[in-house]
Scaffold this motif. Structure first.
Motif, PDB file in Angstrom:
ATOM      1  N   CYS A   1      23.501 -32.430  20.728  1.00 15.39           N
ATOM      2  CA  CYS A   1      22.384 -32.663  19.795  1.00 15.39           C
ATOM      3  C   CYS A   1      21.042 -32.635  20.521  1.00 15.39           C
ATOM      4  O   CYS A   1      20.878 -33.283  21.551  1.00 15.39           O
ATOM      5  CB  CYS A   1      22.575 -34.008  19.090  1.00 15.39           C
ATOM      6  SG  CYS A   1      21.178 -34.424  18.042  1.00 15.39           S
ATOM      7  N   ILE A   2      20.079 -31.887  19.973  1.00 13.68           N
ATOM      8  CA  ILE A   2      18.736 -31.796  20.580  1.00 13.68           C
ATOM      9  C   ILE A   2      17.722 -32.642  19.798  1.00 13.68           C
ATOM     10  O   ILE A   2      16.521 -32.532  20.034  1.00 13.68           O
ATOM     11  CB  ILE A   2      18.248 -30.331  20.672  1.00 13.68           C
ATOM     12  CG1 ILE A   2      18.221 -29.668  19.280  1.00 13.68           C
ATOM     13  CG2 ILE A   2      19.119 -29.533  21.634  1.00 13.68           C
ATOM     14  CD1 ILE A   2      17.543 -28.301  19.256  1.00 13.68           C
ATOM     15  N   GLU A   3      18.193 -33.444  18.871  1.00 11.73           N
ATOM     16  CA  GLU A   3      17.327 -34.323  18.061  1.00 11.73           C
ATOM     17  C   GLU A   3      16.188 -33.558  17.401  1.00 11.73           C
ATOM     18  O   GLU A   3      15.019 -33.948  17.480  1.00 11.73           O
ATOM     19  CB  GLU A   3      16.815 -35.493  18.909  1.00 11.73           C
ATOM     20  CG  GLU A   3      17.961 -36.335  19.429  1.00 11.73           C
ATOM     21  CD  GLU A   3      17.685 -37.824  19.435  1.00 11.73           C
ATOM     22  OE1 GLU A   3      16.655 -38.217  20.001  1.00 11.73           O
ATOM     23  OE2 GLU A   3      18.505 -38.581  18.876  1.00 11.73           O
ATOM     24  N   CYS A   4      16.548 -32.468  16.753  1.00  6.28           N
ATOM     25  CA  CYS A   4      15.547 -31.714  15.984  1.00  6.28           C
ATOM     26  C   CYS A   4      15.337 -32.345  14.604  1.00  6.28           C
ATOM     27  O   CYS A   4      14.351 -32.077  13.939  1.00  6.28           O
ATOM     28  CB  CYS A   4      15.995 -30.269  15.827  1.00  6.28           C
ATOM     29  SG  CYS A   4      17.533 -30.085  14.882  1.00  6.28           S
ATOM     30  N   PHE A   5      16.303 -33.121  14.155  1.00  2.00           N
ATOM     31  CA  PHE A   5      16.281 -33.830  12.874  1.00  2.00           C
ATOM     32  C   PHE A   5      16.277 -32.903  11.651  1.00  2.00           C
ATOM     33  O   PHE A   5      15.889 -33.307  10.556  1.00  2.00           O
ATOM     34  CB  PHE A   5      15.114 -34.835  12.806  1.00  2.00           C
ATOM     35  CG  PHE A   5      15.141 -35.810  13.957  1.00  2.00           C
ATOM     36  CD1 PHE A   5      16.302 -36.492  14.271  1.00  2.00           C
ATOM     37  CD2 PHE A   5      14.019 -36.028  14.732  1.00  2.00           C
ATOM     38  CE1 PHE A   5      16.357 -37.371  15.352  1.00  2.00           C
ATOM     39  CE2 PHE A   5      14.048 -36.904  15.813  1.00  2.00           C
ATOM     40  CZ  PHE A   5      15.217 -37.577  16.121  1.00  2.00           C
TER      41      PHE A   5
ATOM     42  N   CYS B   1      19.002 -31.842  10.339  1.00  2.00           N
ATOM     43  CA  CYS B   1      20.086 -32.388   9.498  1.00  2.00           C
ATOM     44  C   CYS B   1      19.581 -33.587   8.701  1.00  2.00           C
ATOM     45  O   CYS B   1      19.939 -33.759   7.532  1.00  2.00           O
ATOM     46  CB  CYS B   1      21.292 -32.760  10.360  1.00  2.00           C
ATOM     47  SG  CYS B   1      20.939 -33.960  11.662  1.00  2.00           S
TER      48      CYS B   1
ATOM     49  N   ARG C   1      22.491 -37.273  11.885  1.00  2.31           N
ATOM     50  CA  ARG C   1      22.286 -37.282  13.342  1.00  2.31           C
ATOM     51  C   ARG C   1      22.909 -38.551  13.969  1.00  2.31           C
ATOM     52  O   ARG C   1      23.502 -38.513  15.053  1.00  2.31           O
ATOM     53  CB  ARG C   1      20.775 -37.194  13.672  1.00  2.31           C
ATOM     54  CG  ARG C   1      20.456 -36.981  15.157  1.00  2.31           C
ATOM     55  CD  ARG C   1      20.688 -38.202  15.993  1.00  2.31           C
ATOM     56  NE  ARG C   1      20.646 -38.048  17.418  1.00  2.31           N
ATOM     57  CZ  ARG C   1      21.698 -37.978  18.215  1.00  2.31           C
ATOM     58  NH1 ARG C   1      22.924 -37.922  17.735  1.00  2.31           N
ATOM     59  NH2 ARG C   1      21.570 -37.945  19.522  1.00  2.31           N
TER      60      ARG C   1
ATOM     61  N   ILE D   1      26.838 -38.793  14.070  1.00  2.01           N
ATOM     62  CA  ILE D   1      27.516 -38.193  15.239  1.00  2.01           C
ATOM     63  C   ILE D   1      27.229 -38.986  16.510  1.00  2.01           C
ATOM     64  O   ILE D   1      28.031 -38.972  17.438  1.00  2.01           O
ATOM     65  CB  ILE D   1      27.204 -36.688  15.423  1.00  2.01           C
ATOM     66  CG1 ILE D   1      25.728 -36.436  15.607  1.00  2.01           C
ATOM     67  CG2 ILE D   1      27.806 -35.867  14.304  1.00  2.01           C
ATOM     68  CD1 ILE D   1      25.453 -35.077  16.248  1.00  2.01           C
TER      69      ILE D   1
ATOM     70  N   CYS E   1      22.396 -27.137  11.412  1.00  2.73           N
ATOM     71  CA  CYS E   1      22.342 -27.590  12.809  1.00  2.73           C
ATOM     72  C   CYS E   1      22.207 -26.399  13.763  1.00  2.73           C
ATOM     73  O   CYS E   1      23.092 -25.539  13.818  1.00  2.73           O
ATOM     74  CB  CYS E   1      23.597 -28.388  13.157  1.00  2.73           C
ATOM     75  SG  CYS E   1      23.590 -28.916  14.891  1.00  2.73           S
ATOM     76  N   PRO E   2      21.114 -26.320  14.551  1.00  3.90           N
ATOM     77  CA  PRO E   2      20.945 -25.170  15.454  1.00  3.90           C
ATOM     78  C   PRO E   2      21.938 -25.186  16.604  1.00  3.90           C
ATOM     79  O   PRO E   2      22.124 -24.167  17.269  1.00  3.90           O
ATOM     80  CB  PRO E   2      19.504 -25.330  15.963  1.00  3.90           C
ATOM     81  CG  PRO E   2      19.198 -26.769  15.805  1.00  3.90           C
ATOM     82  CD  PRO E   2      19.982 -27.255  14.630  1.00  3.90           C
TER      83      PRO E   2
ATOM     84  N   ILE F   1      29.088 -31.458  12.227  1.00  3.49           N
ATOM     85  CA  ILE F   1      28.687 -32.852  11.975  1.00  3.49           C
ATOM     86  C   ILE F   1      29.644 -33.524  10.988  1.00  3.49           C
ATOM     87  O   ILE F   1      30.117 -34.643  11.229  1.00  3.49           O
ATOM     88  CB  ILE F   1      27.244 -32.896  11.405  1.00  3.49           C
ATOM     89  CG1 ILE F   1      26.264 -32.251  12.379  1.00  3.49           C
ATOM     90  CG2 ILE F   1      26.845 -34.331  11.084  1.00  3.49           C
ATOM     91  CD1 ILE F   1      24.862 -32.055  11.815  1.00  3.49           C
TER      92      ILE F   1
HETATM   93  S1  SF4 Z   1      20.620 -30.678  13.274  1.00  2.12           S
HETATM   94 FE1  SF4 Z   1      22.120 -30.756  14.961  1.00  2.12          FE
HETATM   95  S2  SF4 Z   1      20.877 -30.740  16.817  1.00  2.12           S
HETATM   96 FE2  SF4 Z   1      19.496 -31.242  15.127  1.00  2.12          FE
HETATM   97  S3  SF4 Z   1      19.452 -33.506  15.047  1.00  2.12           S
HETATM   98 FE3  SF4 Z   1      21.048 -32.824  13.643  1.00  2.12          FE
HETATM   99  S4  SF4 Z   1      22.918 -32.852  14.873  1.00  2.12           S
HETATM  100 FE4  SF4 Z   1      21.222 -32.884  16.307  1.00  2.12          FE
END
Ligand code: SF4
Ligand code: SF4
Ligand code: FES
Length: 273
Positions: A144-148, A150, A170, A173, A211-212, A217
């Motif tokens: 996860c890159i915490e792009c948010f 999702c 996020r 997971i 999710c990139p 998830i």
């Molecule tokens: S979309 Fe994927 S990468 Fe981005 S915050 Fe959610 S789980 Fe993490």
């Protein structure tokens, strides 16, 4: 590819705003973030956006492209413009707007703080031994890159505004990566059900579609968590055993403060326009 396209970008702040249109020259391989940078450099230096790596790895440049959550640095313009050469770019709807394409995602960091860290039993045998399969299972969640993105698309947060009740995909997971860790000794299920609100997820999988990092998830994180919660709280045989004083969890109970999150400030409930 068209030589010139039109970017319709949201401009404004928490008090309001509107879309403004900018012509942009294209080049092979151009992504939406390049187009935003061209506007900033040549037409309007006051346009605000957040970015850092331009390699789809920092999670900063999240926005909505034609209404769909995406990383601007990973989105080729030719995949998004319509027959008239138009692309619309707007901020993440789920979080309060700061300016233009920049939103305040600090709510997510407060949720992260409310998840107790990995807790190893004091008497766990040393050195730690883990099966490779257990390690592989949680490795996916750590991408996860915490792009948010999702969090932005999850209808519980986006449409129903239930940031008070659900931590979002996020953090499901994140909890899964701890709960499935072979060395973790914390009983996380009561927290998962009450404070984190796993029951609010209706498993429609929108989160994993955006999710990139292609993290599964829902399939690999939320569904197993729901099964664990159902086992603990809704299995009649387990309930009966508990009434007889049997079948209690051998894991450590979670500290009480994990269940009592401070109320969110009112500003957090106001989404972007
Ligand atoms: S979309 Fe994927 S990468 Fe981005 S915050 Fe959610 S789980 Fe993490
Ligand atoms: S599957 Fe659950 S967490 Fe994911 S978007 Fe749907 S409701 Fe939200
Ligand atoms: S700039 Fe880092 S993910 Fe887009």
């Amino acid at each position: 590819m068209l030589e010139t396209i039109r970017l319709r970008v949201f401009r404004g702040d928490a008090s309001g705003g509107e879309e403004r249109e900018y012509p942009v020259r294209t080049f092979p391989g151009m992504v939406v973030l390049d187009a935003i940078h061209q506007i900033q450099g040549e037409q309007d230096g006051t346009l605000a956006c957040r970015w850092n790596c331009k390699a789809a790895k920092c999670g900063s440049c999240s926005a909505e492209i034609n209404g769909h959550p995406a990383l601007m640095c990973k989105s080729r313009v030719e995949q998004f413009y319509d027959a008239a050469g138009l692309i619309r770019v707007s901020p993440l709807k789920t979080f309060p707007l700061i300016k233009d394409l920049v939103t305040d995602v600090s709510w997510n960091y407060r949720k992260a703080q409310q998840i107790p860290p990995l807790t190893v039993a004091a008497d766990a045998p040393r050195p730690f031994r883990m099966m490779q399969g257990d390690v592989d299972r949680i490795q996916e969640f750590r991408k996860c890159i915490e792009c948010f993105l999702c969090q932005d698309i999850c209808h519980v947060l986006r449409d129903h505004g239930r940031k008070d009740a659900y931590f979002g995909p996020r953090f499901m997971i994140k909890i899964a990566s701890l709960d499935m860790h072979p060395m973790d000794d914390l009983e996380r299920r009561p927290h998962l059900m009450r404070a984190a609100g796993v029951g609010y997820c209706n498993v429609n999988k929108c989160c994993q579609e955006v999710c990139p990092e292609h993290i599964h998830i829902t399939d690999n994180g939320i569904i197993p968590l729901k099964e664990r919660v159902a086992d603990e709280f809704y299995d009649p045989i387990r309930g009966l055993l508990r009434m007889l004083g049997l079948g209690r969890s051998r894991r450590q109970p979670m500290p009480e403060e994990a269940f009592t999150a401070p109320p969110e400030p009112a500003a957090e409930r106001k989404p972007s326009p």
